[in-house]
Design a protein around this motif. Sequence first.
Motif, mmCIF file in Angstrom:
data_model
loop_
_atom_site.group_PDB
_atom_site.id
_atom_site.type_symbol
_atom_site.label_atom_id
_atom_site.label_comp_id
_atom_site.label_asym_id
_atom_site.label_seq_id
_atom_site.Cartn_x
_atom_site.Cartn_y
_atom_site.Cartn_z
ATOM 1 N N ILE A 235 0.837 -1.204 0.000
ATOM 2 C CA ILE A 235 0.000 0.000 0.000
ATOM 3 C C ILE A 235 0.872 1.254 0.000
ATOM 4 O O ILE A 235 0.584 2.233 -0.712
ATOM 5 C CB ILE A 235 -0.952 0.002 1.217
ATOM 6 C CG1 ILE A 235 -2.059 -1.028 1.012
ATOM 7 C CG2 ILE A 235 -1.555 1.381 1.444
ATOM 8 C CD1 ILE A 235 -2.980 -0.769 -0.159
ATOM 9 N N LYS A 236 1.943 1.225 0.768
ATOM 10 C CA LYS A 236 2.865 2.366 0.786
ATOM 11 C C LYS A 236 3.435 2.622 -0.606
ATOM 12 O O LYS A 236 3.478 3.779 -1.077
ATOM 13 C CB LYS A 236 4.003 2.093 1.773
ATOM 14 C CG LYS A 236 5.055 3.196 1.824
ATOM 15 C CD LYS A 236 6.215 2.779 2.719
ATOM 16 C CE LYS A 236 7.341 3.808 2.666
ATOM 17 N NZ LYS A 236 8.530 3.380 3.431
ATOM 18 N N LYS A 237 3.860 1.551 -1.285
ATOM 19 C CA LYS A 237 4.398 1.700 -2.644
ATOM 20 C C LYS A 237 3.314 2.173 -3.612
ATOM 21 O O LYS A 237 3.567 2.988 -4.496
ATOM 22 C CB LYS A 237 4.972 0.360 -3.127
ATOM 23 C CG LYS A 237 6.207 -0.099 -2.390
ATOM 24 C CD LYS A 237 7.390 0.825 -2.573
ATOM 25 C CE LYS A 237 7.878 0.875 -3.996
ATOM 26 N NZ LYS A 237 9.071 1.733 -4.164
ATOM 27 N N ALA A 238 2.092 1.668 -3.438
ATOM 28 C CA ALA A 238 0.989 2.076 -4.311
ATOM 29 C C ALA A 238 0.712 3.567 -4.159
ATOM 30 O O ALA A 238 0.528 4.287 -5.158
ATOM 31 C CB ALA A 238 -0.262 1.269 -3.971
ATOM 32 N N LYS A 239 0.710 4.048 -2.928
ATOM 33 C CA LYS A 239 0.481 5.476 -2.687
ATOM 34 C C LYS A 239 1.578 6.318 -3.322
ATOM 35 O O LYS A 239 1.307 7.374 -3.917
ATOM 36 C CB LYS A 239 0.408 5.749 -1.181
ATOM 37 C CG LYS A 239 -0.867 5.258 -0.518
ATOM 38 C CD LYS A 239 -0.850 5.565 0.983
ATOM 39 C CE LYS A 239 -2.146 5.174 1.661
ATOM 40 N NZ LYS A 239 -2.119 5.446 3.116
ATOM 41 N N GLU A 240 2.819 5.853 -3.194
ATOM 42 C CA GLU A 240 3.935 6.596 -3.793
ATOM 43 C C GLU A 240 3.777 6.702 -5.305
ATOM 44 O O GLU A 240 3.993 7.770 -5.896
ATOM 45 C CB GLU A 240 5.261 5.904 -3.456
ATOM 46 C CG GLU A 240 5.681 6.027 -2.001
ATOM 47 C CD GLU A 240 6.945 5.240 -1.702
ATOM 48 O OE1 GLU A 240 7.459 4.556 -2.619
ATOM 49 O OE2 GLU A 240 7.423 5.295 -0.546
ATOM 50 N N LEU A 241 3.393 5.596 -5.940
ATOM 51 C CA LEU A 241 3.222 5.598 -7.397
ATOM 52 C C LEU A 241 2.052 6.499 -7.808
ATOM 53 O O LEU A 241 2.148 7.235 -8.804
ATOM 54 C CB LEU A 241 2.994 4.172 -7.907
ATOM 55 C CG LEU A 241 4.212 3.239 -7.845
ATOM 56 C CD1 LEU A 241 3.803 1.799 -8.156
ATOM 57 C CD2 LEU A 241 5.299 3.695 -8.818
ATOM 58 N N LEU A 242 0.966 6.443 -7.068
ATOM 59 C CA LEU A 242 -0.200 7.262 -7.395
ATOM 60 C C LEU A 242 0.084 8.751 -7.191
ATOM 61 O O LEU A 242 -0.427 9.607 -7.919
ATOM 62 C CB LEU A 242 -1.401 6.843 -6.536
ATOM 63 C CG LEU A 242 -1.995 5.471 -6.866
ATOM 64 C CD1 LEU A 242 -2.967 5.037 -5.768
ATOM 65 C CD2 LEU A 242 -2.715 5.504 -8.223
ATOM 66 N N GLU A 243 0.926 9.060 -6.200
ATOM 67 C CA GLU A 243 1.239 10.456 -5.898
ATOM 68 C C GLU A 243 2.315 11.021 -6.826
ATOM 69 O O GLU A 243 2.234 12.177 -7.266
ATOM 70 C CB GLU A 243 1.717 10.568 -4.438
ATOM 71 C CG GLU A 243 0.648 10.262 -3.402
ATOM 72 C CD GLU A 243 1.234 10.128 -2.008
ATOM 73 O OE1 GLU A 243 2.450 10.400 -1.849
ATOM 74 O OE2 GLU A 243 0.499 9.740 -1.077
ATOM 75 N N GLN A 244 3.338 10.217 -7.106
ATOM 76 C CA GLN A 244 4.516 10.739 -7.801
ATOM 77 C C GLN A 244 4.520 10.462 -9.300
ATOM 78 O O GLN A 244 5.210 11.135 -10.049
ATOM 79 C CB GLN A 244 5.774 10.134 -7.162
ATOM 80 C CG GLN A 244 5.920 10.477 -5.686
ATOM 81 C CD GLN A 244 7.023 9.693 -5.006
ATOM 82 O OE1 GLN A 244 7.842 9.059 -5.677
ATOM 83 N NE2 GLN A 244 7.043 9.714 -3.680
ATOM 84 N N ASN A 245 3.782 9.457 -9.741
ATOM 85 C CA ASN A 245 3.757 9.107 -11.167
ATOM 86 C C ASN A 245 2.354 9.338 -11.710
ATOM 87 O O ASN A 245 1.617 8.387 -11.993
ATOM 88 C CB ASN A 245 4.184 7.648 -11.367
ATOM 89 C CG ASN A 245 5.618 7.392 -10.932
ATOM 90 O OD1 ASN A 245 5.932 7.447 -9.751
ATOM 91 N ND2 ASN A 245 6.485 7.116 -11.881
ATOM 92 N N THR A 246 2.011 10.585 -11.835
ATOM 93 C CA THR A 246 0.640 10.921 -12.224
ATOM 94 C C THR A 246 0.304 10.479 -13.648
ATOM 95 O O THR A 246 -0.868 10.414 -14.020
ATOM 96 C CB THR A 246 0.420 12.449 -12.093
ATOM 97 O OG1 THR A 246 1.447 13.129 -12.840
ATOM 98 C CG2 THR A 246 0.485 12.875 -10.641
ATOM 99 N N GLN A 247 1.332 10.163 -14.443
ATOM 100 C CA GLN A 247 1.076 9.704 -15.804
ATOM 101 C C GLN A 247 0.640 8.248 -15.842
ATOM 102 O O GLN A 247 0.119 7.768 -16.851
ATOM 103 C CB GLN A 247 2.317 9.907 -16.691
ATOM 104 C CG GLN A 247 3.442 8.907 -16.468
ATOM 105 C CD GLN A 247 4.298 9.237 -15.246
ATOM 106 O OE1 GLN A 247 3.979 10.157 -14.483
ATOM 107 N NE2 GLN A 247 5.382 8.503 -15.067
ATOM 108 N N MET A 248 0.833 7.538 -14.731
ATOM 109 C CA MET A 248 0.438 6.129 -14.674
ATOM 110 C C MET A 248 -1.019 6.015 -14.233
ATOM 111 O O MET A 248 -1.423 6.635 -13.240
ATOM 112 C CB MET A 248 1.321 5.360 -13.678
ATOM 113 C CG MET A 248 2.780 5.243 -14.074
ATOM 114 S SD MET A 248 3.773 4.386 -12.795
ATOM 115 C CE MET A 248 3.146 2.724 -12.954
#
Length: 288
Positions: A235-248
């Motif tokens: 979940i921590k990694k998922a949040k990081e990706l959703l927050e920092q990689n907005t193109q994904m």
Amino acid sequence: MKTFNDFKSYNAYIGLSEPLDNDIDVGYYDPPNMLLKSDPVMVDFYRISIKINVKNNSVPNSAPITAVFFNSPNLAATSGWDVEPTYTGMYLQLSKKIIEENRFLFKTYLDYGLHEALHLTEEEVQEISAVFQLMVKYYESDKKYFAVLLSYVNVLISLVEAFYNRQFSTNPKEYNPIITGFQQSLKDYYNQPVKQLPNVQYFADKLGLTANYLGDIVKHFTQKSALENIHDFVIKKAKELLEQNTQMNATEVAYELGFEYPNYFSKFFKKQVGLSPKEYRSQFTAKL
């Protein structure tokens, strides 16, 4: 290597009394009349062995210890054993059948024999000895008391669980490398391309432990199961990706984390966070 599939052949090999039952066997050690030095062996059943003041001759200058030892199916005693005939103790042997039929009675540490013995205090020896006396009484009684015997087996297992918790707490520094290694392995897992979600067995293999042993250590020191720790990290990694990689988008995030099905990721995320991945990203973006 000698392999034993039943109590009768194993007991005959090491010099124990002939078992009264094929699924459960309880008794006391008699070292002067037992095999004290053995070739490598493997048993296809479970053993809980309490040995009091046993001295292992294969370890130079070792002092006698009092401890609980475990053997489980497919666990080989690769070096056999070499002990002095001066110890006392008790043993409980359980078939795979009885374990499966009464799984709720048994804990995960039946495979701890790969890792560590449970060292006992004098008071703990007295408690276990009292339970064993009752176990032997009902073991040697009529079959109609089998349920009573099983209940005392459960008491013994519960005592061992309490004593393990005491051992874990007594010397936490001994277990710190396991916790640190588990947490580092979690980080390392996502420092490479992944094709599936991590699981407890993966990290246990990395650390050279059994999954049950790793899980119990992690649960004791983090108050969460190993799987819960894994889920928290995902979940921590998922949040990081959703927050920092907005193109994904959510589907790409799911595959990046090792989810096979994006819809499972969305359900998993919402269950853990209370929001869907899309809702979480929108809420995060709105705060910027």
